[in-house]
Design an enzyme around this catalytic site. Structure first.
Site, PDB file in Angstrom:
ATOM      1  N   TYR A 115       0.717  -1.269   0.126  1.00 17.95           N
ATOM      2  CA  TYR A 115      -0.096   0.131   0.037  1.00 17.95           C
ATOM      3  C   TYR A 115       0.793   1.205  -0.039  1.00 17.95           C
ATOM      4  CZ  TYR A 115      -3.717  -3.143   1.401  1.00 17.95           C
ATOM      5  OH  TYR A 115      -4.765  -4.059   1.457  1.00 17.95           O
ATOM      6  N   HIS A 166      -8.735 -10.821  -8.683  1.00 16.33           N
ATOM      7  CA  HIS A 166      -8.314 -10.206  -7.594  1.00 16.33           C
ATOM      8  C   HIS A 166      -9.299  -9.729  -6.739  1.00 16.33           C
ATOM      9  CE1 HIS A 166      -6.126  -6.914  -5.387  1.00 16.33           C
ATOM     10  NE2 HIS A 166      -4.979  -7.604  -5.698  1.00 16.33           N
TER      11      HIS A 166
END
Length: 226
Positions: A68, A191
């Protein structure tokens, strides 16, 4: 890499980290930091997946793409964020599927360290990123490091599960021939991102399938309650 390699992984990564390419990556990272750029996760956390999950304990590998890129989010485990940080959308969808699959209520936190300590290797393909720039460190040399980690798991005699969410994880797996070994179980789906989760991630039941395989292979299952 600015982090010490955990002992159980040194034999695997020693030859890789001795290459000119790895030294170039290390020098480039130091230069980026010295120039004042925010690099996530911070030093000391970049090999957290290897630290919490020694090679000999790996039962399941979950491959992510890169960390992230927001402040305080990346903690060195794919898809995870530290306790107290808002659960990101992809992880929220993982929790939704976990609840549908095993009936485990969605937790309020995003720390997956409990999974890692049970043998779930939460490995990103690229282990660093520049703040605010997703994918910014792709192609800088991390692939050789993380390829070696995945290949080492695939080379072990112990049956293992490889959970591959999305095209990036699946492309990486194709480079590792050992994943096709019939001893192992490969679970593929789209995903968990909000952009793709409804294309087949939801309903894929990766957690119960992983445990069923492990139990059939004589290995202890994972307590998937985070």
């Amino acid at each position: 890499m600015t982090d010490n390699v955990p002992e159980s992984w040194r034999g695997v990564l020693g030859p890789v980290l001795a290459t000119p390419e790895a030294r170039e990556l290390g020098g480039w990272l130091r230069g980026e930091e010295d120039s004042g750029k925010a690099i996530y996760p911070p030093r000391g956390s970049r090999l957290k997946a290897l630290e919490l999950t020694p090679l000999e304990t790996v039962k399941v590998v979950i491959l992510g793409q890169d960390p992230y890129h927001g402040p305080g989010q990346a903690m060195g485990l794919s898809f995870a964020v530290p306790d107290g940080v808002k659960v990101p959308p992809s992880l929220l969808n993982i929790y939704k599927e976990l609840e549908a699959d095993l009936g485990i209520p969605r937790p309020a936190h995003g720390d997956l360290s409990k999974w890692a300590r049970q043998g779930v290797l939460l490995l990103n393909n690229t282990l660093t990123v520049e703040g605010g720039l997703a994918g910014s460190h792709a192609g800088r040399g991390w692939d050789a490091v993380t390829d070696a980690c995945v290949a080492a798991v695939a080379a072990r005699a112990a049956p293992s599960v490889f959970i591959l969410w999305g095209s990036h994880a699946q492309a990486k797996a194709r480079r590792i021939g050992g994943l096709r070994d019939p001893r192992h179980c490969v679970i593929e789906s789209p995903h968990p991102s909000p952009l793709s989760a409804h294309r087949g991630f939801f309903g894929s039941r990766p957690f119960s399938r992983a445990n069923a395989f492990l139990e059939a292979a004589g290995r202890a299952s994972i307590d998937w309650n985070p």
